[in-house]
Design a protein around this motif. Structure first.
Motif, short mmCIF file in Angstrom:
data_model
loop_
_atom_site.label_atom_id
_atom_site.label_comp_id
_atom_site.label_asym_id
_atom_site.label_seq_id
_atom_site.Cartn_x
_atom_site.Cartn_y
_atom_site.Cartn_z
N LEU A 10 0.52 9.57 6.09
CA LEU A 10 0.39 8.19 6.52
C LEU A 10 1.07 7.98 7.87
O LEU A 10 2.17 8.47 8.09
N THR A 11 0.39 7.24 8.75
CA THR A 11 1.02 6.75 9.96
C THR A 11 0.52 5.33 10.19
O THR A 11 -0.43 4.89 9.55
N THR A 12 1.18 4.63 11.09
CA THR A 12 0.76 3.28 11.46
C THR A 12 0.75 3.17 12.97
O THR A 12 1.42 3.93 13.68
N THR A 13 -0.02 2.22 13.46
CA THR A 13 -0.07 1.94 14.89
C THR A 13 -0.39 0.46 15.09
O THR A 13 -0.76 -0.22 14.14
N ASP A 14 -0.25 -0.02 16.31
CA ASP A 14 -0.33 -1.46 16.54
C ASP A 14 -1.71 -1.98 16.97
O ASP A 14 -1.83 -3.13 17.35
N SER A 15 -2.75 -1.15 16.91
CA SER A 15 -4.09 -1.67 17.20
C SER A 15 -5.14 -0.85 16.47
O SER A 15 -4.94 0.34 16.18
N GLU A 16 -6.26 -1.48 16.22
CA GLU A 16 -7.37 -0.79 15.56
C GLU A 16 -7.88 0.34 16.44
O GLU A 16 -8.19 1.44 15.96
N ALA A 35 -9.82 10.75 7.66
CA ALA A 35 -8.76 9.76 7.85
C ALA A 35 -9.34 8.40 7.50
O ALA A 35 -10.48 8.10 7.88
N GLN A 36 -8.59 7.62 6.79
CA GLN A 36 -9.00 6.26 6.44
C GLN A 36 -8.11 5.28 7.17
O GLN A 36 -6.89 5.43 7.19
N ILE A 37 -8.74 4.28 7.75
CA ILE A 37 -8.01 3.24 8.49
C ILE A 37 -8.06 1.98 7.66
O ILE A 37 -9.14 1.49 7.31
N SER A 38 -6.88 1.45 7.34
CA SER A 38 -6.80 0.22 6.57
C SER A 38 -6.67 -0.97 7.50
O SER A 38 -6.07 -0.88 8.58
N ALA A 39 -7.23 -2.09 7.03
CA ALA A 39 -7.16 -3.34 7.79
C ALA A 39 -5.71 -3.66 8.12
O ALA A 39 -4.80 -3.10 7.52
N PRO A 40 -5.50 -4.54 9.04
CA PRO A 40 -4.12 -4.82 9.44
C PRO A 40 -3.21 -5.15 8.25
O PRO A 40 -3.62 -5.83 7.31
N VAL A 41 -2.02 -4.62 8.33
CA VAL A 41 -0.96 -4.93 7.38
C VAL A 41 0.18 -5.57 8.16
O VAL A 41 0.29 -5.38 9.37
N ILE A 51 15.38 -7.87 13.51
CA ILE A 51 14.32 -7.83 12.51
C ILE A 51 13.02 -8.16 13.22
O ILE A 51 12.90 -9.19 13.88
N GLU A 52 12.05 -7.25 13.12
CA GLU A 52 10.75 -7.40 13.75
C GLU A 52 9.68 -7.61 12.68
O GLU A 52 9.79 -7.08 11.58
N THR A 53 8.66 -8.34 13.02
CA THR A 53 7.48 -8.49 12.19
C THR A 53 6.28 -8.25 13.08
O THR A 53 6.17 -8.85 14.15
N SER A 54 5.42 -7.34 12.65
CA SER A 54 4.25 -7.04 13.48
C SER A 54 3.06 -6.69 12.62
O SER A 54 3.19 -6.34 11.44
N GLN A 55 1.90 -6.77 13.23
CA GLN A 55 0.67 -6.37 12.58
C GLN A 55 0.39 -4.92 12.95
O GLN A 55 0.49 -4.54 14.12
N GLU A 56 0.09 -4.10 11.95
CA GLU A 56 -0.19 -2.69 12.19
C GLU A 56 -1.41 -2.25 11.39
O GLU A 56 -1.79 -2.89 10.42
N TRP A 57 -2.00 -1.15 11.83
CA TRP A 57 -3.11 -0.52 11.13
C TRP A 57 -2.57 0.78 10.53
O TRP A 57 -1.90 1.55 11.22
N GLN A 58 -2.87 1.01 9.27
CA GLN A 58 -2.45 2.25 8.61
C GLN A 58 -3.57 3.27 8.71
O GLN A 58 -4.74 2.94 8.57
N VAL A 59 -3.17 4.51 8.96
CA VAL A 59 -4.12 5.61 8.97
C VAL A 59 -3.63 6.62 7.93
O VAL A 59 -2.49 7.07 8.00
N LEU A 60 -4.51 6.94 6.98
CA LEU A 60 -4.17 7.87 5.90
C LEU A 60 -5.04 9.12 6.06
O LEU A 60 -6.26 9.05 5.96
N PHE A 61 -4.39 10.23 6.34
CA PHE A 61 -5.07 11.51 6.56
C PHE A 61 -5.05 12.33 5.28
O PHE A 61 -4.05 12.33 4.57
#
Length: 112
Positions: A10-16, A35-41, A51-61
């Motif tokens: 699993l990894t995450t990033t800040d844009s689709e 790899a599966q890309i999940s909608a923003p989390v 403390i940060e709050t951000s929208q990220e996309w998860q990528v599951l390989f």
């Protein structure tokens, strides 16, 4: 205890767009079968004492344990985060046909 033969990573990033780039690169390099890309989390975390709050996309390989080190190195090099989330979870059971496909797709690099 025996090492697992297969992993989900699993990894995450800040844009689709970045998620697609990470997924595409790993699959093209045969470091992952898919790899599966999940909608923003929404991620909440501490970074630089705030403390940060951000929208990220998860990528599951889906990959093999044999390819993990190369996949991790690829993700670190391709990622723009200072400290990207890269977490591997063992696959302890699964469909023999699917896991055989994962093995074949990630082993094919040697045949190229």
């Amino acid at each position: 205890m025996t090492e697992p033969a297969w992993l989900t990573v699993l990894t995450t990033t800040d844009s689709e767009e970045k998620a697609h780039t990470l997924a595409q690169g790993a699959v093209e390099a045969r470091l992952a079968a898919c790899a599966q890309i999940s909608a923003p989390v929404t991620s909440v975390y501490r970074w630089h004492n705030a403390i940060e709050t951000s929208q990220e996309w998860q990528v599951l390989f889906k990959t093999t344990a044999r390819r993990y080190d190369e996949l991790e190195a690829h993700l670190v090099a391709a990622h723009d985060y200072d400290t990207p989330e890269i977490i591997a979870t063992p696959i302890v059971r699964g469909s023999a046909r699917y896991l055989g496909w994962v093995t074949a797709e990630t082993a094919a690099a040697a045949a190229l």
